[in-house]
Design a protein around this motif. Structure first.
Motif, PDB file in Angstrom:
ATOM      1  N   VAL A   5       0.479 -35.614  30.837  1.00 28.54           N
ATOM      2  CA  VAL A   5      -0.505 -36.491  30.193  1.00 28.54           C
ATOM      3  C   VAL A   5      -0.895 -35.915  28.841  1.00 28.54           C
ATOM      4  N   TYR A 267       4.900 -48.301  24.363  1.00 34.16           N
ATOM      5  CA  TYR A 267       3.743 -49.153  24.673  1.00 34.16           C
ATOM      6  C   TYR A 267       4.192 -50.604  24.861  1.00 34.16           C
ATOM      7  N   GLU A 303       4.232 -40.511  24.942  1.00 34.91           N
ATOM      8  CA  GLU A 303       3.096 -41.388  25.244  1.00 34.91           C
ATOM      9  C   GLU A 303       3.634 -42.609  25.981  1.00 34.91           C
ATOM     10  N   GLN A 304       3.401 -42.635  27.263  1.00 30.18           N
ATOM     11  CA  GLN A 304       3.789 -43.811  28.055  1.00 30.18           C
ATOM     12  C   GLN A 304       2.496 -44.527  28.412  1.00 30.18           C
ATOM     13  N   GLN A 305       2.496 -45.827  28.225  1.00 36.72           N
ATOM     14  CA  GLN A 305       1.256 -46.592  28.442  1.00 36.72           C
ATOM     15  C   GLN A 305       0.682 -46.348  29.842  1.00 36.72           C
ATOM     16  N   ALA A 306      -0.649 -46.138  29.886  1.00 35.54           N
ATOM     17  CA  ALA A 306      -1.294 -45.828  31.166  1.00 35.54           C
ATOM     18  C   ALA A 306      -2.381 -46.835  31.531  1.00 35.54           C
ATOM     19  N   LEU A 323       2.791 -50.500  35.356  1.00 33.74           N
ATOM     20  CA  LEU A 323       2.841 -49.133  34.799  1.00 33.74           C
ATOM     21  C   LEU A 323       4.002 -48.374  35.435  1.00 33.74           C
ATOM     22  N   THR A 327       7.516 -47.066  33.628  1.00 34.01           N
ATOM     23  CA  THR A 327       7.927 -45.661  33.748  1.00 34.01           C
ATOM     24  C   THR A 327       9.380 -45.593  34.219  1.00 34.01           C
ATOM     25  N   TYR A 340       1.979 -39.453  29.963  1.00 35.13           N
ATOM     26  CA  TYR A 340       1.186 -40.687  29.821  1.00 35.13           C
ATOM     27  C   TYR A 340       0.086 -40.523  28.778  1.00 35.13           C
ATOM     28  N   ILE A 357      -5.289 -43.088  32.266  1.00 39.85           N
ATOM     29  CA  ILE A 357      -5.056 -43.161  33.712  1.00 39.85           C
ATOM     30  C   ILE A 357      -6.405 -43.298  34.412  1.00 39.85           C
ATOM     31  N   ARG A 367      -5.161 -47.401  38.569  1.00 41.92           N
ATOM     32  CA  ARG A 367      -4.092 -46.856  37.730  1.00 41.92           C
ATOM     33  C   ARG A 367      -3.708 -45.447  38.182  1.00 41.92           C
ATOM     34  N   ILE A 371       0.083 -44.433  39.338  1.00 47.35           N
ATOM     35  CA  ILE A 371       0.849 -43.406  38.620  1.00 47.35           C
ATOM     36  C   ILE A 371       1.170 -42.236  39.560  1.00 47.35           C
TER      37      ILE A 371
END
Ligand code: GLA
Ligand code: ZN
Length: 670
Positions: A5, A267, A303-306, A323, A327, A340, A357, A367, A371
């Motif tokens: 994260v 994103y 940076e993966q959308q959380a 989400l 991933t 994330y 998250i 969330r 995750i």
């Protein structure tokens, strides 16, 4: 490292850090990115270094087995730097100087600013070079973002002059290359050349292209400054940067060269009114494939959308499952680590509504649970498929020079390089053909099919490379607006398609720009179900000189003439597409090209279900991703073993609920 994260301990009371670290560990997170915007906290006054708070945070995370990637905080010079040297603030292309207050409020050529960076990055790197928890560095943050209009200050203009001088050597050479005789723009010294500020009309297109190249090189050089210090002081740490997929301000192939691996920020859901809230899956996939193409190797998502994205406006909530689905998609296209953005939603600042998250309250909710499940089921898969690539037999050529030249002169108001490429990508994506996206410097011979749209600028070397590729048996797709200009962005005098005419077996003696004009194309190859669809934006009017027509135009003075052609050349095939064909013709054409090249799909799935693959010599992991908000059911090969989603296959059929995913394992597949 598999999951992480982006964490901002400086945003939270110290007492919370240990709770956060424990919650992270419980999800299976083992890496965090820290500090990329924390300059003012690490150096509140010149030379007054404060790393103790960060040391403490790292120690707490380290105790839970969490490793650290540090960001150099160079996108956010503190106010005391700006106060002392306001000329560090960047200048827009309309001549106005931007103010302090956002981020990236800095000119990248400014020597005073660069000296602050030399000093600070050396200090920070020295402080962390032997910290057992720190494993690597991210340079700055999303170069080119925030200040997309780039900088036209006097320092940048002087750097532009130096850049031009080292490229052209003499001013006469530049005058010749740019054609400055037009409208009396001839220069006698490099320092007379303007940055492209507004003029009564428009600038010389060659100046504009060199300006874009210069701005890109400036970013690469700005990064190099930091990379050199980090390599010297922290030889055991990796260095990466978070790229932005299809972003256009830097030639990412060049930016990637100085890095150990690249990272990308993904994103799928947007909040800005000018964009669709959700990017279509094929566009997300294309960005990931381009990122893998930077070094032809696995990469990180930094940076993966959380959660919902948002600044002043807020995006929809990612639906339950999305989400996780996104991933899986990142991993399926070659991400070996997924970090994330961000851990917990902030209580202040511009990004108060950029959801992490954890929600604002810090209490784990929907969330967090999703995750956590994702990390726990995907970690074992990632251990096994680490480093594996799709082993694609098809490639699409991607070039920043072509993109920039077409931004300067799009011909048709709606012609867009990326969207044009997305048309070809979508046809391959829908056919489940794995694709690499490569630069024109890459070796083409690995691919059975190479799609090279809009090769607007041409060099003799590139044209020879295309001919060699086809001579040796490659199947090549070239399109409208190819070989129109040389690399200096002036027009090539030969009749189109220049010295590619023998390869393509065609001549182009005329063309039409479809401004308020309707045109359509009919697919020919002999089948009863003749498809007819719109031709868009541009039509090359083609005469055959050895090639055969695959599709013809249907209207106007060039009705019946070829729109898409195919030519046998030595051991291979060269296709030419003279327009931007509508979807069904594009599908037919790409289907034909794929079949003839001998490529086979990962598998056939219903609409909206993505099938991707990562494989080595013996093993393949097949990722099936249902991007639909409804359930789908389809047959899978008997020999595939379910690795995740084991509950779904029954009697050779898979029934996937909305946004569900499943991973299968088999022997090498393609
Ligand atoms: C970018 C940046 C982050 C953050 C997020 C959300 O990708 O890298 O710092 O701003 O977007 O806006
Ligand atoms: Zn500047």
């Amino acid at each position: 490292m598999y999951f992480g994260v982006d964490y901002y301990p400086e945003h939270w009371p110290k007492e919370r850090w240990a709770i956060d670290a424990r919650l992270m560990k419980e999800t299976g997170i083992n890496v965090v990115r820290l500090a990329e915007f924390a300059w003012a906290k690490m150096e509140p006054q010149l030379g007054d270094y404060h790393f103790e708070w960060l040391d403490e945070a790292i120690e707490i995370l380290g105790k839970e087995g969490i490793k650290v990637v540090l960001g150099t905080p160079t996108p956010t010079p503190p106010i005391w730097i700006i106060e002392q040297n306001p000329e560090i603030l960047p200048v827009n292309l309309d001549g106005t100087r931007l103010g302090f207050g956002g981020r990236h409020h800095c000119c990248q050529s400014n020597e005073t600013y660069r000296n602050h960076i030399r000093r600070f990055v050396r200090e920070m790197a020295g402080h962390y070079s032997n910290n057992p928890h720190v494993i690597g560095w991210q340079t700055d943050n999303e170069f080119g973002n925030s200040h997309q209009r780039l900088c036209a200050c006097s320092s940048c203009r002087a750097s532009f002059h130096k850049w031009l001088e080292s490229k052209y050597k003499t001013i006469d050479e530049l005058n010749k290359a740019w054609g400055t005789v037009f409208w009396s723009q001839t220069y006698s010294r490099f320092d007379q050349i303007p940055a492209p500020l507004p003029t009564p009309n428009s600038h010389n297109p060659s100046l504009l292209l060199d300006w874009k190249r210069f701005c890109s090189d400036l970013i690469v050089d700005f990064q190099k400054l930091q990379v050199d210090i980090l390599r010297e002081v922290c030889p055991n740490h990796f260095i990466t940067h978070n790229f932005m997929g299809l972003f256009d301000k830097t030639d990412y192939f060049n930016l990637a060269k100085d890095l150990d691996f690249i990272s990308h920020d993904q994103y799928p859901m947007h909040f800005r009114p000018e964009r669709d809230p959700l990017s279509p899956p094929q566009n997300l996939a294309m960005a990931l494939d381009l990122m893998r193409g930077m070094k032809q190797k696995a990469f990180w998502i930094m940076e993966q959308q959380a959660g919902h994205s948002g600044w002043e406006l807020v995006s929809p909530a990612p639906r339950p499952g999305q989400l996780r689905l996104w991933t899986y998609q990142s991993v399926s296209h070659g991400a070996d680590t997924v970090v994330y953005f961000r851990w917990r939603t902030c209580l202040f600042g511009t990004e108060e509504y950029w959801h992490g998250i954890l929600p604002h309250s810090g209490i784990p909710g929907r969330r967090y649970a999703e995750i956590k499940k994702t990390i726990q089921e995907l970690t074992p898969v990632m251990k096994e498929c680490k480093g594996m690539l799709p082993g694609a037999g098809a490639a699409i050529l991607f070039s920043y020079d072509q993109e920039w030249a077409l931004q300067i002169q799009p011909h048709h108001p709606q012609l867009n390089y990326i969207k044009h490429l997305q048309g070809y990508y979508k046809a391959l994506f829908d056919a489940h053909i794995p694709v690499d996206i490569i630069s024109d410097k890459e070796d083409f011979s690995r691919y059975k099919l190479l799609v090279a749209p809009l090769q607007f600028l041409m060099t003799p070397e590139l044209s020879t490379k295309f001919k060699d590729y086809v001579s040796r048996g490659g199947h090549l797709v070239l399109t409208m607006r190819t070989a129109v200009k040389n690399w200096n962005n002036t027009v090539i005098p030969e009749e189109l398609p220049g010295d590619l005419s023998e390869l393509l077996g065609i001549g182009i003696h005329d063309y039409d720009c479809l401004r308020e004009i309707e045109q359509s194309v009919k697919w020919m190859p002999g089948d009863a179900a003749i498809t007819s669809e719109s031709a868009n934006k541009w039509c090359d009017i083609i005469t055959l000189d050895g090639a055969k027509a695959l599709a013809v135009y249907e209207k106007d003075y060039y009705s019946g003439t070829p729109a898409i052609t195919c030519n046998s050349y030595k051991n291979g095939l060269a296709y030419y597409v003279g327009t931007e064909p509508g979807t069904s013709i594009m599908e037919k054409f790409m289907h034909e090209a794929v079949k003839t090249a001998g490529l086979s799909p990962v598998m056939r799935t219903p609409k909206g279900v993505e099938a991707t693959i990562r494989q080595d010599r013996d093993t393949a992991f097949i990722f099936i991703l249902n991007h639909n908000a409804y359930a789908v059911s389809f047959e899978i090969p008997k020999e595939w073993q379910a690795v995740t989603g084991k509950e779904f296959p029954k009697d050779g059929f898979v029934s996937l609920p909305p946004f569900e995913t499943a991973v299968f394992k088999s022997g090498r597949n393609l």
